[in-house]
Design an enzyme around this catalytic site. Structure first.
Site, short mmCIF file in Angstrom:
data_model
loop_
_atom_site.label_atom_id
_atom_site.label_comp_id
_atom_site.label_asym_id
_atom_site.label_seq_id
_atom_site.Cartn_x
_atom_site.Cartn_y
_atom_site.Cartn_z
N VAL A 269 0.84 -1.19 0.00
CA VAL A 269 0.00 0.00 0.00
C VAL A 269 0.88 1.24 0.00
O VAL A 269 1.91 1.28 0.65
CB VAL A 269 -0.91 0.01 1.25
CG1 VAL A 269 -1.78 1.25 1.28
CG2 VAL A 269 -1.77 -1.24 1.27
N GLY A 270 0.46 2.27 -0.74
CA GLY A 270 1.18 3.53 -0.64
C GLY A 270 1.32 4.27 -1.95
O GLY A 270 0.75 3.90 -2.98
N ASN A 271 2.11 5.32 -1.90
CA ASN A 271 2.26 6.24 -3.01
C ASN A 271 2.94 5.59 -4.21
O ASN A 271 2.52 5.77 -5.35
CB ASN A 271 3.08 7.45 -2.54
CG ASN A 271 2.64 8.73 -3.20
OD1 ASN A 271 1.46 8.90 -3.49
ND2 ASN A 271 3.56 9.64 -3.45
N GLU A 293 -2.86 -8.56 -1.77
CA GLU A 293 -3.53 -8.45 -0.47
C GLU A 293 -4.70 -7.49 -0.51
O GLU A 293 -5.74 -7.75 0.08
CB GLU A 293 -2.55 -7.89 0.58
CG GLU A 293 -1.54 -8.86 1.09
CD GLU A 293 -0.69 -8.18 2.16
OE1 GLU A 293 0.04 -8.91 2.83
OE2 GLU A 293 -0.75 -6.96 2.32
N ILE A 363 12.21 0.00 4.52
CA ILE A 363 12.84 1.06 5.29
C ILE A 363 14.27 1.26 4.82
O ILE A 363 14.72 2.37 4.59
CB ILE A 363 12.80 0.75 6.80
CG1 ILE A 363 11.36 0.83 7.30
CG2 ILE A 363 13.71 1.69 7.59
CD1 ILE A 363 11.18 0.38 8.74
N ASN A 383 5.59 -0.62 11.37
CA ASN A 383 4.25 -1.21 11.23
C ASN A 383 4.27 -2.72 11.42
O ASN A 383 3.44 -3.27 12.12
CB ASN A 383 3.66 -0.88 9.86
CG ASN A 383 3.44 0.60 9.66
OD1 ASN A 383 3.18 1.33 10.61
ND2 ASN A 383 3.56 1.06 8.43
N LYS A 407 13.66 11.89 5.64
CA LYS A 407 13.92 12.97 6.60
C LYS A 407 14.78 14.07 5.97
O LYS A 407 15.81 14.47 6.51
CB LYS A 407 14.58 12.43 7.87
CG LYS A 407 13.76 11.42 8.65
CD LYS A 407 12.57 12.06 9.34
CE LYS A 407 11.83 11.04 10.21
NZ LYS A 407 10.61 11.62 10.82
#
Length: 504
Positions: A269-271, A293, A363, A383, A407
């Site tokens: 899931v995500g951008n 999923e 990550i 998560n 960051k």
């Protein structure tokens, strides 16, 4: 809601959420329905949290242990975490309050491959299951449950729980009925048969969940929407990463390793996954399929455009706009969408058989291709592993994607040694950042290191990584996978001490 509760026995058990929450004692183990913000009970957890808060204010100990399918939403994970109402949680989460409580040690958390979680519960490794709390779009005349926007682990929780609480949600479309496929043939070894799925759209089970109506102690009427957040606009980095991945797939087709319509797609899931789906929408590819999923916004667009013929998943992960669109068009979409229990949607046997193309976020990755998808600096849970391990280990081609920095450049996604390893170099085939793509198939460790640094690392960190690698190569007696253990975590140490991975 008489038309939604067709069983007279269960219609007689309708009560308020407060009355249902009063049935749950301290220490209870509860299997909550829900998966990625879809199809979770919405009123019971809030009422239970209020009861727990009152107990704490009276000086009483009161927590429950929470099983789910995956992440839920603020009305479940959030409200229970805020009142310190969870003693233990599994298998995946994404709520910021819950995450904080996990990382400060208030809540014990077990991170489990999503395809394994139902079996561990069924075999008793997580203890008895006192309650199952699930959402239904309706209850049939014989007491069966028509699921809503997710299936997740609901089947196992209903089978194993001593007592059941059902939320019947009138916000969920009645036209979802027929979209689900619940297989009852998943047995424990040595009696387990092959899962008879040879195409993503194969239906092998029932369109509803069965249970003993005698186990139901409460039925709650709700009309609350699922609470998924809107997706962020697709940024330039996400478009660049998607472009590299789609070019890579095109090269595989050109070399005869995939058909023109690719193989079944899986994505986290995500951008970035939505950028990939947007790229597919704008491509000339047709007759695409997905075995994954979750159903995301981009998949709905592909179905609408006639480019995606079938999508198999265990839940929706839709923005509010697209959740409304799904409710309005559920009768149409159920011809193309199959929602299954997560032990089937994520099962290695089916993933390997279908030749799924997996794409998941990370990550960090180290210079040899080991991937950390769960822990910041090796200790702080983000998560959880979710289904990324289920798909990565068994995919035809496994890819991991991430911007090369985070960051504002203080963190490099490419590091000398991963601070935590969820996916080993043996399972990771492709790594992509906005800087480029590293195809690691068939490469020895030293070849992988050069390619990952040159293709995927941000220019601000490329020299640091090269310096580390060359120093490790010069100092290590073992040249197969050179490491300088005295400096392997200098990037992470610098970030913790100075707020940046840039070494002075």
């Amino acid at each position: 809601m008489t038309d939604r509760i067709a069983n007279a026995q269960l219609r007689g058990k309708v009560m308020s959420a407060d009355e249902a929450a009063a049935l749950i004692p301290a220490g209870a183990q509860i299997g909550f329905g829900g998966f990625t913000g879809s199809g979770y009970p919405k009123e019971l957890p809030k009422a239970l949290a209020a009861r727990i808060k009152a107990a704490h204010e009276a000086g009483e100990d009161f927590t429950v242990n929470a099983f789910t399918g995956a992440s839920t939403a603020p009305e479940l994970d959030g409200v229970l975490a805020e009142v310190d109402g969870m003693g233990w949680r599994m298998p995946y989460q994404s709520d910021p309050t819950l995450r904080k409580k996990i990382n400060d040690g208030t809540i014990r958390y077990t991170d489990i491959h999503l395809s394994h979680s139902a079996q561990l519960v069924a075999e008793g490794f997580c203890g008895r299951l006192d309650f199952a709390a699930v959402e239904a779009t309706r209850i049939t005349e014989d007491g069966s449950i028509v699921p809503t926007s997710s299936v997740g682990n609901n089947k196992t929780y209903l089978d194993m729980a001593e007592k059941v609480i059902i939320e019947v949600n009138s916000w969920q479309s009645l036209e979802l009925e027929g979209m689900h496929d619940v297989w009852n043939g998943y047995l424990t070894p040595p009696n387990r048969p092959a899962i008879p799925i040879t195409n993503p759209g194969d239906r092998i089970g029932d369109a509803f969940l069965t249970l003993d109506p005698g186990k139901v102690v409460a039925v709650i009427e709700t009309e609350d929407p699922d609470r998924n957040s809107p997706f962020k606009p697709i940024d330039d980095d996400s478009r660049a990463i998607a472009g590299y991945l789609l070019d890579f797939y095109a090269n595989e087709v050109e070399h005869g390793r995939m058909p023109k319509n690719l193989l079944p797609l899986q994505s986290g899931v995500g951008n970035i996954p939505n950028a990939v789906l947007d790229g597919l929408l704008k491509s000339d590819l047709e007759n695409l399929t997905s075995y994954t999923e979750v159903i995301q916004d981009g998949m709905v667009d592909l179905i609408d455009a006639g480019k995606l013929t079938v999508a198999s998943a265990t839940a929706f992960s839709l923005s509010p706009e697209y959740a409304h669109k799904m409710n309005e068009g559920a009768e149409k979409y159920r011809r193309s969408i199959v929602l299954r229990p997560q032990e089937i949607s994520n099962h290695p046997e089916v993933i390997r058989r279908l030749g799924v193309l997996s794409c998941n976020g990370m990550i960090e990755a180290d210079i040899y291709g080991n991937v950390n998808s769960t822990h910041v600096c090796g200790t702080r849970m983000m998560n959880g592993i979710g289904g990324s391990g289920d798909f990565t280990r068994n995919a035809y081609i496994s890819a991991f994607v991430s911007p090369s920095t985070a960051k504002n450049g203080a963190i490099s996604a490419i590091v000398p040694m991963a601070s935590h390893v969820d996916h080993t170099e043996h399972d990771v085939m492709v790594i992509i950042t906005e800087q480029g793509l590293a195809d690691l198939r068939g490469l020895a460790p030293r070849q992988r290191a050069r390619k990952i640094i040159e293709n995927c690392a941000h220019p601000d960190y490329r020299a640091q990584l090269t310096e580390y690698y060359e120093a490790a190569l010069a100092s290590s007696k073992a040249k197969h996978t050179p490491h300088d253990l005295a400096h392997s975590f200098d990037f992470h140490r610098s970030f913790l001490e100075n707020g940046t991975m840039r070494l002075s």
